[in-house]
Design a protein around this motif. Structure first.
Motif: not given
Ligand SMILES: [Zn+2]
Length: 254
Positions: A198, A201, A225, A228, A230
């Protein structure tokens, strides 16, 4: 790629641009205020140096008057000596003359010290005047820049806001609210997967999941993800032989 995810990528670019414009709009007047403060400080230094020079001038004038008075007194005392009759009288007059001469020496030393202070202050005044000119020029530049920013960024912000509203209206509500939640806490809600990571992160995407994401059969699926939260997207141009920079794909969507 999932059409809503594409819209979220486009939305994020507008969100970040809107944020940048808001910060620039807030920062420009702050920079003007800082420049105004710097100019006021520089002006105060000039005023202080000028006042100090004037003070030394007044002081020296009074010292010169004092010296003149004492010289006059010595002349008078010497005249009295010519008509003095007793030894005691002469001794008293001589003492007075010596006292006046010592006072003159002290005054002249003080006058020299004052002149030295004046020289130092004159140099400080030149420095302060140069600083004042520079601060004044900076203020002019920043005021002009602030006016430009206000005009340009306000117009740009309106365009961005209109685009945001349009994209949001077209995006699936559930995806949008998840995007808003993550973006609010982390600054962004969508991240590009690069080299099985990702890019927001930097956490690794599990190999199976990464392969699923790249699989054409899952082109319409939306991945997040796991670290995180997202939304994660993958740019198929990864497989192209041309070199590209992360974020390049998103930039082309504007
Ligand atoms: Zn992430």
């Amino acid at each position: 790629m999932n059409a809503d995810l594409e819209r979220l990528i486009a939305l994020q670019l507008r969100d970040l641009e809107g944020k940048r414009l808001r910060e620039e709009l807030a920062d420009a007047p702050r920079r003007v205020t800082a420049a105004e403060l710097a100019l006021r400080k520089a002006e105060a230094s000039v005023t202080e140096a000028e006042a100090s020079l004037k003070k030394e001038e007044v002081l020296r004038r009074s010292q010169e008057n004092d010296v003149r008075d004492r010289r006059g007194k010595i002349v008078r005392l010497q005249k009295q000596m010519e008509t003095a009759t007793s030894a005691a009288q002469i001794t008293a007059l001589e003492n007075e003359i010596r006292f006046a001469e010592a006072a003159i020496t002290t005054l002249e030393d003080e006058e020299l010290a004052s002149m030295e202070r004046t020289e130092t202050t004159e140099a400080a005044l030149l420095t302060a005047q140069a600083a004042r000119s520079a601060a004044s020029a900076t203020l002019t530049t920043r005021r002009e820049r602030a006016a430009e920013v206000l005009e340009d960024d306000t117009a740009a912000f309106e365009v961005v806001e209109a685009a945001r509203a349009e994209i949001r209206a077209a995006t699936d509500e559930a995806l949008l609210s998840q995007y808003d939640r993550v973006a609010k806490s982390k600054g962004t809600g969508v991240s590009e997967g690069v080299d099985q990571k990702c890019s927001a992160c930097q956490m690794l995407v599990r190999p199976q999941r990464w392969n699923d994401m790249k699989d054409r059969a899952n082109a319409n699926a939306v991945y997040t993800c796991e670290s995180c939260g997202r939304y994660l997207y993958w740019d198929p141009r990864h497989d192209a032989p041309v070199r590209w920079k992360p974020g390049d794909m998103g930039a082309q969507r504007t």
